[in-house]
Scaffold this active site. Structure first.
Site, mmCIF file in Angstrom:
data_model
loop_
_atom_site.group_PDB
_atom_site.id
_atom_site.type_symbol
_atom_site.label_atom_id
_atom_site.label_comp_id
_atom_site.label_asym_id
_atom_site.label_seq_id
_atom_site.Cartn_x
_atom_site.Cartn_y
_atom_site.Cartn_z
ATOM 1 N N ASP A 1 0.867 -1.193 0.000
ATOM 2 C CA ASP A 1 0.000 0.000 0.000
ATOM 3 C C ASP A 1 0.893 1.229 0.000
ATOM 4 O O ASP A 1 1.798 1.334 0.825
ATOM 5 C CB ASP A 1 -0.923 -0.003 1.231
ATOM 6 C CG ASP A 1 -2.154 0.873 1.003
ATOM 7 O OD1 ASP A 1 -1.999 1.985 0.450
ATOM 8 O OD2 ASP A 1 -3.269 0.447 1.368
ATOM 9 N N ASN B 1 -10.098 7.448 7.439
ATOM 10 C CA ASN B 1 -9.982 6.004 7.179
ATOM 11 C C ASN B 1 -10.344 5.169 8.396
ATOM 12 O O ASN B 1 -10.765 4.020 8.271
ATOM 13 C CB ASN B 1 -8.533 5.620 6.825
ATOM 14 C CG ASN B 1 -7.996 6.297 5.579
ATOM 15 O OD1 ASN B 1 -6.822 6.625 5.512
ATOM 16 N ND2 ASN B 1 -8.850 6.512 4.592
ATOM 17 N N HIS C 1 -12.532 4.855 10.687
ATOM 18 C CA HIS C 1 -13.836 4.298 11.057
ATOM 19 C C HIS C 1 -13.999 2.869 10.543
ATOM 20 O O HIS C 1 -14.836 2.122 11.036
ATOM 21 C CB HIS C 1 -14.992 5.184 10.548
ATOM 22 C CG HIS C 1 -15.386 4.963 9.124
ATOM 23 N ND1 HIS C 1 -16.588 4.442 8.731
ATOM 24 C CD2 HIS C 1 -14.701 5.180 7.988
ATOM 25 C CE1 HIS C 1 -16.640 4.357 7.421
ATOM 26 N NE2 HIS C 1 -15.522 4.796 6.941
ATOM 27 N N ARG C 2 -13.235 2.501 9.537
ATOM 28 C CA ARG C 2 -13.357 1.156 8.979
ATOM 29 C C ARG C 2 -12.036 0.419 8.839
ATOM 30 O O ARG C 2 -12.028 -0.797 8.725
ATOM 31 C CB ARG C 2 -14.033 1.221 7.601
ATOM 32 C CG ARG C 2 -13.205 1.928 6.525
ATOM 33 C CD ARG C 2 -13.992 2.129 5.252
ATOM 34 N NE ARG C 2 -13.196 2.614 4.155
ATOM 35 C CZ ARG C 2 -12.760 3.872 4.006
ATOM 36 N NH1 ARG C 2 -13.021 4.790 4.921
ATOM 37 N NH2 ARG C 2 -12.052 4.229 2.937
ATOM 38 N N CYS D 1 -15.082 4.375 -2.464
ATOM 39 C CA CYS D 1 -15.581 4.592 -1.094
ATOM 40 C C CYS D 1 -15.510 6.068 -0.739
ATOM 41 O O CYS D 1 -16.320 6.578 0.022
ATOM 42 C CB CYS D 1 -14.766 3.788 -0.098
ATOM 43 S SG CYS D 1 -14.997 2.012 -0.270
ATOM 44 N N CYS E 1 -6.087 -15.750 -18.758
ATOM 45 C CA CYS E 1 -5.918 -17.121 -18.246
ATOM 46 C C CYS E 1 -6.193 -18.191 -19.301
ATOM 47 O O CYS E 1 -6.057 -19.372 -19.023
ATOM 48 C CB CYS E 1 -6.813 -17.342 -17.028
ATOM 49 S SG CYS E 1 -8.568 -17.503 -17.430
ATOM 50 N N CYS F 1 -17.974 22.054 -5.826
ATOM 51 C CA CYS F 1 -18.242 20.686 -5.357
ATOM 52 C C CYS F 1 -17.236 20.377 -4.265
ATOM 53 O O CYS F 1 -16.703 21.270 -3.629
ATOM 54 C CB CYS F 1 -18.195 19.686 -6.513
ATOM 55 S SG CYS F 1 -16.561 19.505 -7.240
HETATM 56 ZN ZN LIG Z 1 -9.661 -15.506 -17.513
#
Ligand SMILES: [Zn+2]
Lengths: 103, 450
Positions: free
Chosen positions: B111, B119, B121-122, B238, B304, B408
């Site tokens: 990460d 962050n 709270h979860r 999120c 795959c 916004c």
């Molecule tokens: Zn595949």
């Protein structure tokens, strides 16, 4: 013959259906000699259930369910059931769920 | 007789102390060598264990006695496993918590983000005192105390097409705890090409999804399910959509369980059935879990499927950068305005002083849930998706003779709103760069950010 279908709009797709996740619909038959298939149901949803034309692109792309939405027939991936050619039966549960990406 | 028990207890205590001593030494020696890729292979070699220590018998006793877990062989499978958790956020934290507790031998955490107060709270491994830490290191800090038997390796940088293969090769199982389609496709492609199973989770708002992908190279992969990416405007994070902590937490906990089942051999190539689980936290008045039966591996899949497929992905192709995952997934381009159509938060403060509140219109184009958290008192709420449905000027719910400004949260949607207003109605609207966030930073530090 018309068919009674239970529809589920999951993964946030309910926003374009009055914020209701579950709907019961009766799809009228178009031609007595040919059975109704999933393609007819999708057309029925677009024509009768999506109120705002701008919401159609949330659901449909290139005349089919848009990428990122999975279609399930009685809890089974539609790919295993013939996709749009699947012959509808009364009592079927058809679910649409958009893919979630957050984590 | 009582002296015998005491002796046994003493032995146990001694074993535990010796273990702790070893752990502390290795912690000390690896302390500064766990952040750079070049050094990630310098960690001690991983010898398969054939037995448990006395401390491990006690620590794992409650799971060892559950028949499905398969006793000592089950525990040894975990102890000899190496898993890679990508994303130490809402999914990664609870998954890491249980997998570290359960005694997986080695856990890598990727990460590049740092802990933000919004962050915690979860993201249950981080806390208020570690805001600003790398998430991987904050997680490591907690997990080392939880179970010092587990070897934790951190990668505080972003997974990319160049570094992914070398990292994946060190692990047996991948947990995709990321939050965007382009990371999910990259993880999928590299996992398919390195032969790794993926436990995949996701969630936003009140719902979560769970799946196992590329199971032992025989199950379907992410591209088998989703050959083409979703339109970028249909993807909600999120951060934008919001998320209820326990909803994403449940998915992370379910991922931990699926990982344990994969590692202890609960599924085999014969018994595994591709599935997609869907959890809904607010299903009417109830909660619900649906498990859909999914398609198998697709022969024509470019990740795959057959090697002869047109466009079949290879390590060389991915590492060459030929696939720009972000572009392919259409990461939204927010630069849709000319510079003359934009003003800074400071300039808007001057305009507010000059025109006063009723001499102009400030449109707040965030969703109504955001508007109800906080807004500028004189602003008019008109969410972007609602605005875009208006094509008749007479239907605009504000005085169209006054100068129009849009705002916004961070200055992204306001650009689209301005573009739409100017193109559709011939306005000379301007957006406030950086949105309410910049307003709070540059003009009014009492204005809440969220
Ligand atoms: Zn595949």
């Amino acid at each position: 013959m018309s068919v009674n279908i239970k529809l589920e709009f999951l993964g946030g797709l309910d926003v374009i259906f009055n914020s209701e996740r579950y709907h019961k619909v009766t799809v009228p038959s178009t031609n007595a000699s040919t059975p109704l298939i999933l393609r007819d149901l999708i057309k029925y949803i677009v024509d009768n259930m999506i109120k705002d034309p701008k919401d159609i692109e949330v659901f449909i792309e290139n005349d089919t369910i848009r990428p990122g939405i999975l279609t399930l027939i009685n809890d089974t991936d539609w790919e295993l059931e013939g996709e749009e050619e699947y012959v509808l039966e009364s009592g079927d549960v058809i679910s649409f769920t958009s893919t979630l990406h957050g984590g | 007789m009582s002296s015998d028990i005491t002796l046994e207890q003493l032995k146990e205590r001694l074993a535990a102390l010796e273990l702790e001593n070893t752990q502390l030494k290795s912690e000390l020696s690896s302390n500064s060598s766990n952040t750079k890729p070049a050094e990630s292979s310098n960690t001690q070699t991983f010898e398969p264990s054939t037995s448990l220590t006395l401390e491990e018998y006690t620590r794992y006793g409650r799971q060892l006695t559950v028949s499905q877990f398969q006793s000592i062989p089950g525990q040894l499978s975990l102890k000899n496993s190496k898993i890679l958790v990508i994303g130490a956020g809402g999914l990664g934290c609870p998954a890491l918590l249980y997998l570290t507790g359960a005694g997986v031998g080695k856990i890598g955490i990727v990460d590049d983000d740092v802990v933000d107060i919004s962050n915690v709270h979860r993201q249950v491994l981080h806390d208020t005192t570690r805001v600003g830490w790398f998430k991987a290191e904050s997680a490591e800090w907690y997990l080392r105390r939880l179970n010092p038997n587990v070897d934790i390796q951190t990668y505080c940088y972003r997974l990319d097409p160049l570094n992914a293969f070398d990292i994946f090769q060190e692990y047996d199982l991948i947990l995709d705890c990321t939050d965007s389609p382009h990371s999910r496709y990259l993880i999928n492609d590299v996992a398919c090409l390195t032969g790794k199973t993926i436990v995949s989770g996701s969630g936003v708002r009140t719902e979560g999804q769970l799946s196992i992908l590329n199971f032992r190279n025989s199950g379907p992969c992410y591209r088998c399910f989703y050959p083409s990416p979703p339109p970028p405007n249909s993807v909600t994070s999120c951060k934008d959509g919001g998320v209820i902590g326990p909803v994403i937490g449940l998915v992370g906990v379910m991922m931990a369980l699926e990982a344990i089942k994969v590692l202890t051999g609960w599924y085999t190539e014969e018994t595994f059935k591709p599935f997609l689980g869907l959890y809904s936290g607010y299903d009417g008045l109830s909660q619900s879990w649906k498990c859909f039966k999914m398609r198998g591996k697709k022969k024509e899949c470019i990740a795959c499927g057959d090697a002869s497929n047109e466009g079949k992905l290879t390590r060389e192709l991915i590492q060459s950068g030929a696939i720009d995952y972000e572009v392919w997934c259409g990461v939204i381009n927010y630069n849709v305005l000319k510079e003359s159509e934009r003003i800074t938060a400071g300039q808007y403060a001057d305009i507010l002083g000059k025109f006063k509140e009723d001499g102009h219109v400030l449109l707040d184009v965030r969703p109504k849930e955001h508007f109800s958290i906080v807004h500028l008192p004189h602003s008019t709420s008109l969410p972007l998706d609602k605005l875009r449905r208006i094509s008749d000027k007479a239907q605009l719910p504000f005085d169209t003779d006054k100068p129009v400004y849009t705002i916004c949260r961070y200055g992204n949607d306001s650009q689209y709103a301005t573009r739409y207003l100017n193109d559709t109605f011939g306005f000379d609207a301007k957006d406030v760069k950086g949105g309410l966030y910049k307003w709070s930073m540059d003009v009014d530090d009492k204005f809440p950010t969220y």
